[in-house]
Design an enzyme around this catalytic site. Structure first.
Site, PDB file in Angstrom:
ATOM      1  N   GLY A 361     -34.007  45.692  -1.245  1.00  0.00           N
ATOM      2  CA  GLY A 361     -34.547  44.410  -0.809  1.00  0.00           C
ATOM      3  C   GLY A 361     -33.816  43.978   0.442  1.00  0.00           C
ATOM      4  O   GLY A 361     -34.408  43.504   1.406  1.00  0.00           O
ATOM      5  N   ALA A 362     -32.502  44.172   0.419  1.00  0.00           N
ATOM      6  CA  ALA A 362     -31.650  43.803   1.544  1.00  0.00           C
ATOM      7  C   ALA A 362     -30.277  44.418   1.298  1.00  0.00           C
ATOM      8  O   ALA A 362     -30.001  44.880   0.197  1.00  0.00           O
ATOM      9  CB  ALA A 362     -31.527  42.288   1.647  1.00  0.00           C
ATOM     10  N   MET A 363     -29.440  44.432   2.340  1.00  0.00           N
ATOM     11  CA  MET A 363     -28.108  45.008   2.194  1.00  0.00           C
ATOM     12  C   MET A 363     -27.097  44.153   2.940  1.00  0.00           C
ATOM     13  O   MET A 363     -27.275  43.835   4.107  1.00  0.00           O
ATOM     14  CB  MET A 363     -28.111  46.450   2.717  1.00  0.00           C
ATOM     15  CG  MET A 363     -26.748  47.126   2.684  1.00  0.00           C
ATOM     16  SD  MET A 363     -26.115  47.314   0.998  1.00  0.00           S
ATOM     17  CE  MET A 363     -24.355  47.186   1.292  1.00  0.00           C
ATOM     18  N   GLU A 364     -26.004  43.825   2.228  1.00  0.00           N
ATOM     19  CA  GLU A 364     -25.055  42.818   2.709  1.00  0.00           C
ATOM     20  C   GLU A 364     -24.014  43.330   3.700  1.00  0.00           C
ATOM     21  O   GLU A 364     -22.919  42.760   3.758  1.00  0.00           O
ATOM     22  CB  GLU A 364     -24.338  42.207   1.500  1.00  0.00           C
ATOM     23  CG  GLU A 364     -23.352  43.144   0.755  1.00  0.00           C
ATOM     24  CD  GLU A 364     -23.958  43.868  -0.428  1.00  0.00           C
ATOM     25  OE1 GLU A 364     -25.194  44.014  -0.472  1.00  0.00           O
ATOM     26  OE2 GLU A 364     -23.198  44.296  -1.324  1.00  0.00           O
ATOM     27  N   ASN A 365     -24.310  44.371   4.483  1.00  0.00           N
ATOM     28  CA  ASN A 365     -23.344  44.856   5.487  1.00  0.00           C
ATOM     29  C   ASN A 365     -22.636  43.674   6.133  1.00  0.00           C
ATOM     30  O   ASN A 365     -23.271  42.712   6.551  1.00  0.00           O
ATOM     31  CB  ASN A 365     -24.071  45.627   6.584  1.00  0.00           C
ATOM     32  CG  ASN A 365     -25.082  46.596   6.051  1.00  0.00           C
ATOM     33  OD1 ASN A 365     -24.753  47.438   5.241  1.00  0.00           O
ATOM     34  ND2 ASN A 365     -26.330  46.442   6.455  1.00  0.00           N
ATOM     35  N   HIS A 397     -28.398  35.367  -1.305  1.00  0.00           N
ATOM     36  CA  HIS A 397     -27.750  36.449  -2.054  1.00  0.00           C
ATOM     37  C   HIS A 397     -26.844  37.276  -1.132  1.00  0.00           C
ATOM     38  O   HIS A 397     -25.668  37.518  -1.430  1.00  0.00           O
ATOM     39  CB  HIS A 397     -28.834  37.335  -2.675  1.00  0.00           C
ATOM     40  CG  HIS A 397     -28.318  38.491  -3.462  1.00  0.00           C
ATOM     41  ND1 HIS A 397     -28.282  38.496  -4.835  1.00  0.00           N
ATOM     42  CD2 HIS A 397     -27.804  39.685  -3.078  1.00  0.00           C
ATOM     43  CE1 HIS A 397     -27.768  39.638  -5.256  1.00  0.00           C
ATOM     44  NE2 HIS A 397     -27.472  40.383  -4.208  1.00  0.00           N
ATOM     45  N   GLU A 398     -27.377  37.678   0.001  1.00  0.00           N
ATOM     46  CA  GLU A 398     -26.600  38.539   0.906  1.00  0.00           C
ATOM     47  C   GLU A 398     -25.436  37.780   1.524  1.00  0.00           C
ATOM     48  O   GLU A 398     -24.351  38.342   1.702  1.00  0.00           O
ATOM     49  CB  GLU A 398     -27.505  39.123   1.995  1.00  0.00           C
ATOM     50  CG  GLU A 398     -28.735  39.891   1.479  1.00  0.00           C
ATOM     51  CD  GLU A 398     -28.404  40.922   0.425  1.00  0.00           C
ATOM     52  OE1 GLU A 398     -27.305  41.494   0.454  1.00  0.00           O
ATOM     53  OE2 GLU A 398     -29.251  41.156  -0.464  1.00  0.00           O
ATOM     54  N   HIS A 401     -22.467  37.553  -0.723  1.00  0.00           N
ATOM     55  CA  HIS A 401     -21.654  38.773  -0.730  1.00  0.00           C
ATOM     56  C   HIS A 401     -20.650  38.823   0.420  1.00  0.00           C
ATOM     57  O   HIS A 401     -19.694  39.595   0.366  1.00  0.00           O
ATOM     58  CB  HIS A 401     -22.539  40.006  -0.574  1.00  0.00           C
ATOM     59  CG  HIS A 401     -23.183  40.504  -1.836  1.00  0.00           C
ATOM     60  ND1 HIS A 401     -22.487  40.695  -3.008  1.00  0.00           N
ATOM     61  CD2 HIS A 401     -24.457  40.892  -2.091  1.00  0.00           C
ATOM     62  CE1 HIS A 401     -23.319  41.178  -3.922  1.00  0.00           C
ATOM     63  NE2 HIS A 401     -24.520  41.303  -3.405  1.00  0.00           N
ATOM     64  N   GLU A 420     -22.895  42.153  -8.231  1.00  0.00           N
ATOM     65  CA  GLU A 420     -24.319  41.812  -8.141  1.00  0.00           C
ATOM     66  C   GLU A 420     -24.688  40.622  -9.024  1.00  0.00           C
ATOM     67  O   GLU A 420     -25.513  39.799  -8.661  1.00  0.00           O
ATOM     68  CB  GLU A 420     -25.185  43.027  -8.481  1.00  0.00           C
ATOM     69  CG  GLU A 420     -25.077  44.161  -7.474  1.00  0.00           C
ATOM     70  CD  GLU A 420     -25.376  43.726  -6.043  1.00  0.00           C
ATOM     71  OE1 GLU A 420     -25.885  42.608  -5.819  1.00  0.00           O
ATOM     72  OE2 GLU A 420     -25.075  44.503  -5.109  1.00  0.00           O
TER      73      GLU A 420
END
Ligand SMILES: *[C@@H]1O[C@H](CO)[C@@H](O)[C@H](O)[C@H]1NC(C)=O
Ligand SMILES: *[C@@H]1O[C@H](CO)[C@@H](O)[C@H](O)[C@H]1NC(C)=O
Ligand SMILES: *[C@@H]1O[C@H](CO)[C@@H](O)[C@H](O)[C@H]1NC(C)=O
Ligand SMILES: [Zn+2]
Length: 977
Positions: A361-365, A397-398, A401, A420
Site C-alpha cells: 500500500g505504501a512504504m515508510e522509507n 500510518h507511514e 513510522h 505494524e
C-alpha cells in the site's frame, strides 16, 4: 510497510479484493524468490570444502537433499549457511553510488551499475566478512569479487564466493581482522533493473502516449541487498551517503536532501551526479532512492523549515492537482506526531511519492515515503470519500513510522507486529488530527477489530509474537506481514492505551523513544517504559504489571468470549472459536485464559473491572428489573461478549424502543457479536437475526455496516435459493426508511451529508436499496447514468455514488451500457476511477456479456495482468456470474495456473471467492472432482485455499441443513405487516 490490505469497507467487496491482492503481491514476490533460489544449485563452493570433503567435491549445495549426510552436517555449521549474520562485524557507514540506465542495453536488459564501500568495525577476531548481496554481478579485483581496505591500505584476501541460497557475498581475508578496527569493503557491481517491485526496480507508465520509466526502490523486508551489498538486518544500523548518477531530463531523490550536483561525461554521454546528505544511523530496509520525471507540490524546505512535498506523474500533479489533498494533510499530521511522541521530526524533509506500480500500500522509507497512487493521490472530481479516507490514513500510518519504526526499530522481524500494530493504531489518531470532524477513530472497530477477529477466531490462527529463531528466511519474514500483525496488533495496543489512559500511554511512549533513538528494541522494551510511567503516578492502578497483562494477549493466539449471567452475576471467559468443532492443537502458556479489562454500563452507571480468572462473580452484574447490562464499551477491549437470554432480551428491547440509549459503536458490537456467536453456536441463528429487527430505525453507519456484514453470509448461502424471496422482502422493508431519510436529507441525492460516517451510510443505503431492487433507487441510478451516456465528457455522478450507480446501470442495462462503461474504462487514466468502472462491468445480468468479460480478464491487452484475478473475483460476486466464473476457472485452470499459480498469492483468493457460495452436496462433488482432475499442474499458491474451500463447503452444507427452514420462516414472519 503500509497496510496493504487495509482499505475502507466503502470500496466494498471489490476494494477488499484489490487490497488483499496488494499484500499478497508482497508475499507472492517472496514466494517467487524462494522458488527461484530453490532452482539455484550452483552455490559457489566454500573454500574449505575443496580439501575437507574430497569424496563429495561435486556435491554442490549445502541445502539440497543430494548432499551427503556428512557434508551437510559439516557445512551447515558454517556461518555462511545460516540466514542470520554473525555478530563479529558491525556496519558503521556506507558510501553508495548507483547509476541506473533507463534504456535497454545490448542484451535487451535494463541494468544499473553500482559502486559501494561498506565500512564496518570488527568486534571479534575473524577472517570472514559475510555481507548480503543478491542478484548482483560483482566486478573482479585481482580475481576477487571485492576489495578490502584498512584505511587506504589493501588487505590481502584468500578467497571470495557467493552463497546464493542465503544471499551472501563471503570474503575470506588472508589473516584475521583486528577487533576494534574499522575496515572498508569496496565492491563494483551490475544489477538488473527488473520490473519485479523489489530492491532497485523499474516501473513504467504512459503519459500522453509516451512510455515513461522510473527507477525506484522497495527494500523491506530483505531487498536492500538487491541494490547494493549490505549487512541487511534491521539491527545493523549505519549511516548512508547515497549518490545517484542519471541522465537528463530525470530527477533524483533519496532519504536526505541533495547537497551537491555536478555533471560528468561518460562514453560521450552527459550524466548528472547528485550527492545526498549523510543519513542518520538507520536500518538498510528504510533506504530509498528514485530516479524519475516526477513533479512535486509543496515546500522543499530549507535549513530552518522542514520540507514537505508530494510527488507524482506530471499530469496528476501539475495538470490535475491530485497532490493537493495529501499536501494539505501531511504537515498537520507530521506536526501532530512530533507533539504526540514529544520528539521533533528527525529529518530535514519528508517527501511523499506516488508510484504507478507498487506492490505494498505504501512504504515508510525514512524521509522518502512511497505510495500506490490510490493511497496518495486524490481528485475532487473523481475520488470518493472512501478514497479520501484511505489517503489520509495511509499517510498517517507511514508518518507514524518515521519515529516508531524508523528512529526506534525492532531488533528483528519477529517483532514486526509491534511496528505494524502500533502504526495501524496511531494512524487513526493522526488522521483524526487532519480531519477532526470525521470521528474517524471509531472506525478502527469495524476496519481492524471486527475484521481481524474473524481470522483470529480460527484454530489456524497464530499468536502475535514469534520467537526470534523461528523467523529466518525471506519467505518466513514475508509471511509475518498479515492481518494479525497489523489489525490485531492495532487492537491490543489500542486496548493497552485505553486501560492505561492516553496521557500515561504517551508518557511511557515518549520515554521509550528517547531511550532507544537510533537504536533497536524488542517488544517488551515498550512494556518496560510504560510500566515506568505507571509506577510514576497514582491515579491509574493496574492489578498486575503491564507485562503480565499483555503477555496473555501477545503470547497466545485468539481472544476470549466473555459471558455474563445477569441472574447470578457470574462472569466467565472462554477461548472464542468460530467453528465449535475445530480442534486447537497449538499449546498456550496461559491455557487460553486472558487478563481482561472489562468496562460496563448499567443504566446510567459506567465502571471498569478486571477479569483475571476463568470465572468470577461481580455484584454489579446481578440484575433485577428491566435494566440491561452492556459490556465492553466502545469495544476498547479485544474480546466478544455474550449474555444470558434475559439480558439479550432486555438489550434487544432497548434497541427496539430507543436505540440511542446504547452508544453507536456498541450497537455495531451487539450485532457483530451476535452473528459471530451464532456461527459458533453459542446463541441461535434466530437470536442473531433478531438484532437486525430494530435497524430500520437506525440512521448510523456502524450498526448498519455490522448488520450488512452479518447478513452477507445469509446472502451467500441463500441468494440462489427459495429463501431469498422472503429475505429480499425483509431487506427492502428494513432499508426503505433509511433510503427515504437520506433522499430527503440530501435533497434527492444532490448534496452529500457532512460527516464521514453519514457519507458512508448514504453509500451503503443506495447500494443496499438498489441491490434489493427498490424501484426508486433503480430509477435514480438509471437516470443519472443516462445523463452521463448522453454527454460522455460530462460525468455529473458524485464520486461517492459512482460505484453503485455504475453497477446498477450495468445490471439494469444491456450491451450498450456495458460498452459505454468499457469505453470509459479504457479512456480514464485515474486508477480509482478505473477500479470503479471495472467492478461495474461485472454487474451485468447477461450471461454472454459476463462470459465475454471473463475472457477479457486473461487478455493483457484488455485487462492489466495485475487485475486479472480480481476481475474474475468481481464476476463471482454477482449471483448470475457465480456459476459462469466457476465454469471459467475450471475450463481455464491450466492457463490460470501458468499465469499466476507459482507467483501470485491472490490466486488463493480466487479459489476462496469462487467457492464462497458453495453449500450443496453437488458443489462439494464438483470441487472434489476439480481437485482430482488437476493434480497436474496442481494448485500452487492456491493449494491451501483449495483445502480450506473443501472444509468450508462441508461446513456450509451443515449450516444450511440446520438453518435453512428456520431462517426462511424467520424472514417470512418478519415481513408480516
Ligand atoms: C549477471 O550475470 C549472469 C551470468 O553471466 C547474466 O546472465 C546476467 O544477465 C548478468 N546480469 C546483469 C544485470 O548483467
Ligand atoms: C558522507 O557525506 C558527508 C556529507 O553529507 C561528508 O561530510 C562525509 O565525508 C561523507 N562520508 C564519507 C565516508 O564519504
Ligand atoms: C526557509 O523557508 C521559509 C518558508 O518556506 C522562509 O520563510 C525562510 O525565510 C527560509 N529560511 C531560510 C534560511 O532560507
Ligand atoms: Zn506500516
Amino acid at each position: 510497510m503500509g497496510k496493504g490490505f487495509y482499505v475502507s469497507k466503502l470500496v466494498l467487496a471489490v476494494g477488499i479484493i484489490f487490497a488483499v491482492a496488494a499484500v499478497s503481491t508482497i508475499i507472492a514476490l517472496a514466494v517467487v524468490y524462494s522458488q527461484e533460489k530453490g532452482k539455484n544449485n550452483d552455490v559457489a563452493k566454500p573454500p574449505e570444502t575443496t580439501t575437507s570433503s574430497s569424496g563429495t567435491s561435486t556435491a554442490t549445495t549445502t541445502t539440497t537433499a543430494t548432499a551427503t549426510a556428512t557434508a551437510t552436517t559439516a557445512q551447515s555449521n558454517d556461518p555462511w549457511n545460516k540466514y542470520r549474520l554473525p555478530k563479529t562485524l558491525s556496519p558503521v557507514h556506507y558510501d553508495v553510488e548507483l547509476q541506473p540506465f533507463l534504456v535497454k542495453n545490448a542484451d535487451g536488459l535494463y541494468v544499473f551499475r553500482g559502486k559501494s564501500t561498506a565500512f564496518f568495525i570488527c568486534n571479534d577476531a575473524t577472517d570472514l566478512i559475510i555481507i548480503h548481496s543478491n542478484k548482483l554481478n560483482h566486478t573482479k579485483f585481482n580475481s576477487f569479487d571485492a576489495k578490502l581496505q584498512d584505511g587506504a591500505t589493501d588487505v590481502a584476501l584468500k578467497s571470495t564466493f557467493f552463497q546464493k541460497d542465503k544471499q551472501f557475498l563471503v570474503v575470506q581475508a588472508a589473516a584475521n581482522l583486528v577487533p576494534g578496527k574499522q575496515y572498508g569493503l569496496y565492491t563494483e557491481f551490475v544489477g538488473e533493473l527488473a520490473d519485479d517491485l523489489a530492491g532497485f526496480y523499474r516501473s513504467e507508465y504512459l503519459e500522453d502516449g509516451v512510455t515513461k520509466i522510473i527507477a525506484t526502490t522497495q527494500m523491506q523486508a530483505p531487498d536492500a541487498r538487491k541494490a547494493f551489498p549490505c549487512f541487511d538486518e534491521p539491527a545493523m544500523k549505519a549511516t548512508f551517503n547515497i549518490t545517484l548518477k542519471y541522465r537528463q531530463p530525470y530527477k533524483a531523490m533519496s532519504n536526505m536532501r541533495e547537497i551537491d550536483r555536478s555533471t560528468v561525461t561518460e562514453d560521450g554521454q552527459q550524466w548528472t551526479v547528485s550527492k545526498f546528505d549523510k543519513t542518520p544511523k538507520m536500518s538498510s530496509y528504510l533506504v530509498a532512492f528514485i530516479v524519475s520525471e516526477f513533479e512535486a507540490v509543496g515546500d522543499p524546505g530549507n535549513a530552518t523549515v522542514t520540507g514537505v512535498q508530494i510527488w507524482g506523474r506530471k499530469k496528476a500533479i501539475q495538470d490535475e492537482n491530485q497532490g493537493e489533498y495529501a499536501l494539505s494533510v501531511t504537515k498537520p499530521i507530521l506536526d501532530f506526531f512530533a507533539e504526540y511522541y514529544r520528539t521533533p521530526y528527525p529529518l530535514p524533509k519528508s517527501d511523499q511519492v506516488a508510484l504507478p506500480d507498487f506492490s505494498a500500500g505504501a512504504m515508510e522509507n525514512w524521509g522518502l515515503v512511497t505510495y500506490r497512487e490510490t493511497a496518495l493521490l486524490f481528485d475532487d472530481q473523481v475520488s470518493s470519500i472512501g478514497n479520501k479516507e484511505r489517503v489520509v490514513t495511509v499517510i498517517a500510518h507511514e508518518l507514524a513510522h518515521q519515529w516508531f519504526g524508523n528512529l526506534v526499530t525492532i531488533r528483528w522481524w519477529n517483532d514486526l507486529w509491534l511496528n505494524e500494530g502500533f502504526a495501524s493504531y496511531v494512524e487513526y489518531l493522526g488522521a483524526d488530527k487532519a480531519e477532526p470532524n470525521w470521528n474517524i477513530k471509531d472506525l478502527i472497530v469495524l476496519n481492524d477489530v471486527h475484521r481481524v477477529m474473524a481470522v483470529d477466531a480460527l484454530a489456524s490462527s497464530h499468536p502475535l509474537t514469534s520467537r526470534e529463531d523461528e523467523v529466518n528466511s525471506p519467505s518466513e519474514i514475508s509471511a509475518l506481514f498479515d492481518s494479525i500483525a497489523y489489525s490485531k496488533g492495532a487492537s491490543v495496543i489500542r486496548m493497552l492505551s485505553e486501560f492505561l489512559t492516553e496521557p500515561l500511554f504517551v508518557d511511557g511512549l515518549a520515554s521509550y523513544l528517547k531511550g532507544f533513538e537510533y537504536s533497536n528494541t524488542v517488544y517488551s522494551d515498550l512494556w518496560t517504559h510504560l510500566q515506568w510511567a505507571v509506577n510514576n503516578q497514582t491515579a491509574v492502578k493496574l492489578p498486575l504489571p503491564i507485562k503480565d497483562i499483555m503477555d496473555t494477549w501477545v503470547l497466545q493466539m485468539g481472544f476470549p468470549v466473555v459471558k455474563i449471567d445477569t441472574a447470578t452475576g457470574v462472569v466467565t471467559q472462554k477461548h472464542f472459536l468460530l467453528d465449535p468443532d475445530s480442534v486447537v492443537t497449538r499449546p498456550s502458556p496461559f491455557d487460553y485464559k486472558w487478563k481482561v479489562p472489562i468496562s460496563y454500563k448499567i443504566s446510567s452507571k459506567e465502571d471498569n473491572i478486571w477479569l483475571q480468572n476463568e470465572s468470577e462473580t461481580v455484584e454489579d452484574f446481578k440484575i433485577t428489573g428491566n435494566d440491561w447490562l452492556l459490556v465492553n464499551l466502545n469495544v476498547t477491549g479485544y474480546y466478544r461478549v455474550n449474555y444470558d437470554d434475559n439480558n439479550w432480551s432486555r438489550l434487544l428491547n432497548q434497541l427496539q424502543t430507543s436505540h440511542q440509549a446504547i452508544p453507536v459503536i456498541n450497537r455495531a458490537q451487539i450485532i457483530d457479536d451476535a452473528f459471530n456467536l451464532a456461527r459458533a453456536k453459542q446463541i441461535t441463528t434466530i437470536q442473531a437475526l433478531d438484532t437486525t429487527k430494530y435497524i430500520s430505525a437506525d440512521r448510523e453507519y456502524m450498526p448498519w455496516q455490522a448488520a450488512l456484514s452479518g447478513l452477507s453470509y445469509f446472502t451467500q448461502m441463500f441468494d440462489r435459493t427459495e429463501v431469498f424471496g422472503p429475505m429480499k422482502k425483509y431487506m427492502k422493508m428494513q432499508v426503505n426508511p433509511l433510503f427515504e431519510y437520506f433522499k430527503q436529507e440530501t435533497g434527492n441525492w444532490t448534496n452529500r451529508p457532512v460527516s464521514l460516517t453519514d457519507q458512508y451510510c448514504e453509500i451503503n443505503t443506495l447500494s443496499t436499496a438498489c441491490s434489493y431492487d427498490i424501484e426508486d433507487c433503480l430509477k435514480f441510478a438509471s437516470e443519472l447514468f443516462s445523463q452521463w451516456m448522453a454527454t460522455p465528457q460530462q460525468n455529473n455522478i458524485h464520486p461517492n455514488l459512482r460505484t453503485n450507480v455504475y453497477c446498477t446501470a450495468v445490471a439494469q442495462g444491456g450491451e450498450q451500457e456495458w460498452n459505454f462503461v468499457w469505453d470509459r474504462f479504457q479512456l480514464t487514466d485515474i486508477a480509482q476511477e478505473q477500479d470503479k468502472l471495472r467492478a461495474a462491468l461485472a454487474c451485468s445480468k447477461e450471461p454472454w456479456i459476463l462470459n465475454r468479460f471473463l475472457e477479457y480478464s486473461l487478455d493483457p491487452t484488455m485487462i492489466r495482468r495485475q487485475d486479472a484475478v480480481s476481475t474474475i473475483s468481481s464476476v463471482v460476486n454477482n449471483p448470475i456470474g457465480q456459476s459462469l466464473a466457476w465454469d471459467f476457472v475450471r475450463a481455464k485452470w491450466k492457463t490460470l495456473y501458468s499465469m499466476f499459480g507459482e507467483s501470485s498469492f491472490s490466486f488463493g483468493n480466487l479459489i476462496e471467492r469462487v467457492t464462497r457460495r458453495f453449500s450443496t452436496e453437488f458443489e462439494l462433488q464438483q470441487l472434489l472432482q476439480f481437485k482430482a482432475d488437476n493434480q497436474n499442474p496442481g494448485f500452487g499458491t492456491a493449494s491451501q485455499a483449495l483445502e480450506q474451500a473443501i472444509e468450508k463447503t462441508k461446513a456450509n452444507i451443515n449450516w444450511v441443513n440446520q438453518n435453512k427452514a428456520a431462517v426462511k420462516k424467520w424472514f417470512e414472519d418478519a415481513v408480516v405487516p
